[in-house]
Scaffold this motif. Sequence first.
Motif, PDB file in Angstrom:
ATOM      1  N   UNK A 122      18.848  -8.367 -25.407  1.00  0.00           N
ATOM      2  CA  UNK A 122      16.610  -8.448 -26.022  1.00  0.00           C
ATOM      3  C   UNK A 122      16.114  -6.883 -25.380  1.00  0.00           C
ATOM      4  N   UNK A 123      15.548  -6.454 -26.095  1.00  0.00           N
ATOM      5  CA  UNK A 123      14.938  -5.199 -25.894  1.00  0.00           C
ATOM      6  C   UNK A 123      13.082  -6.125 -25.045  1.00  0.00           C
ATOM      7  N   UNK A 124      12.279  -6.362 -24.063  1.00  0.00           N
ATOM      8  CA  UNK A 124      11.747  -6.900 -24.363  1.00  0.00           C
ATOM      9  C   UNK A 124       9.896  -5.751 -23.474  1.00  0.00           C
ATOM     10  N   UNK A 125       9.176  -6.363 -24.414  1.00  0.00           N
ATOM     11  CA  UNK A 125       8.268  -5.047 -23.770  1.00  0.00           C
ATOM     12  C   UNK A 125       6.810  -5.610 -23.054  1.00  0.00           C
ATOM     13  N   UNK A 126       6.548  -6.085 -21.870  1.00  0.00           N
ATOM     14  CA  UNK A 126       5.801  -6.870 -21.544  1.00  0.00           C
ATOM     15  C   UNK A 126       4.234  -5.809 -21.367  1.00  0.00           C
ATOM     16  N   UNK A 127       2.984  -6.869 -21.596  1.00  0.00           N
ATOM     17  CA  UNK A 127       1.666  -6.215 -21.317  1.00  0.00           C
ATOM     18  C   UNK A 127       0.487  -7.412 -21.529  1.00  0.00           C
ATOM     19  N   UNK A 128      -0.794  -6.955 -22.238  1.00  0.00           N
ATOM     20  CA  UNK A 128      -1.892  -7.789 -22.643  1.00  0.00           C
ATOM     21  C   UNK A 128      -1.474  -8.053 -23.336  1.00  0.00           C
ATOM     22  N   UNK A 129      -2.072  -9.376 -23.947  1.00  0.00           N
ATOM     23  CA  UNK A 129      -1.770 -10.428 -25.144  1.00  0.00           C
ATOM     24  C   UNK A 129      -1.881  -9.700 -26.016  1.00  0.00           C
ATOM     25  N   UNK A 130      -3.800  -8.557 -25.906  1.00  0.00           N
ATOM     26  CA  UNK A 130      -3.955  -7.508 -26.652  1.00  0.00           C
ATOM     27  C   UNK A 130      -2.862  -6.707 -27.628  1.00  0.00           C
ATOM     28  N   UNK A 131      -2.181  -6.445 -26.415  1.00  0.00           N
ATOM     29  CA  UNK A 131      -1.078  -4.477 -26.853  1.00  0.00           C
ATOM     30  C   UNK A 131      -0.231  -5.840 -27.396  1.00  0.00           C
ATOM     31  N   UNK A 132       0.150  -6.759 -27.239  1.00  0.00           N
ATOM     32  CA  UNK A 132       1.554  -7.269 -28.504  1.00  0.00           C
ATOM     33  C   UNK A 132       0.799  -7.585 -29.105  1.00  0.00           C
ATOM     34  N   UNK A 133       0.564  -7.701 -29.391  1.00  0.00           N
ATOM     35  CA  UNK A 133      -0.161  -8.181 -30.781  1.00  0.00           C
ATOM     36  C   UNK A 133      -0.539  -7.282 -31.940  1.00  0.00           C
ATOM     37  N   UNK A 134      -1.261  -5.941 -30.889  1.00  0.00           N
ATOM     38  CA  UNK A 134      -1.028  -4.597 -31.898  1.00  0.00           C
ATOM     39  C   UNK A 134       1.037  -4.703 -32.730  1.00  0.00           C
TER      40      UNK A 134
END
Length: 289
Positions: A122-134
């Motif tokens: 897995x490559x997992x990136x975390x952050x605000x939902x707005x960032x994950x949406x982008x």
Amino acid sequence: MRTEDWEMLAELYRTENITQAAQRLFLSQPTLTSRLKKLESYYGVQLIIRKQRGITFTPEGEQLALHAQKMLYEQRKIEEQLHNMKDQVSGTIRVGVSNFFALNKMPKLLRLFKQSYPDVEFQVVTGWSSEMHRLILNHDVHIAFIKGDYIWNETKHLLYEEEICVASPWDFTWEELPHLPRIDYHTDEKMRSIVDHWWYSNYKQNPNINIQVNQVETCKEMIINGLGYAIIANLVVRPYTDLIIKPLPLPSGRFITRKTWMYYHEDTLQLNIVKAFVQFIETLDVKAL
């Protein structure tokens, strides 16, 4: 350019900040700067302009950064196709995860999935939902776990719905709330909008905020230690039975809720690894984990 150079330019273009890009690439800042200078020397053009805060790309630099993004996408695409031709669930899946989900749900999900598919990475990136949406919009991740409703014309799967509530170390009435000490925390714009709209629909005065923190987990600890109340998602405080928890009421008599979704592109289900992971998530009661 090498793949490492593509990754460096793409990350710089994404963050517009040398320090942040270096941290995300696990490089020292001098190393990244040195590699950038070598690229500028090789192409004979200036790629970035340093500002007081962050950087901006020159027209030549922007063109090269966009090329780097395209090359990384094509590289990932061919790697995925080759793995998929093996007719087995293996390879690397890229996932974008909102902060709360990353802390409280994702480790358990990954552990359970790897019990069935040990060859998956897995490559997992975390952050605000707005960032994950982008990230999911740009195909930078295969799957995104997002809190709240964002514009999305492809497939999404509802994981759970939770109430937004007031969590307090002591009992209170709604009339008392504006006068009680409130703990505020940094959150995404959609959550902030929900809370502010509810507050100013019910009260004329501003909340009595006397503590501000960066993270919801810190806020939770402040509540537990009797320092004030907070307006927070139910799942954050649900395990703490000593707290007084009241959902935010609407004039209709219902309560304000917020949904958590799994977003993905339909065409990525052609990849064995993505299809297996999506099917795995859809069979789970994620809220109960």
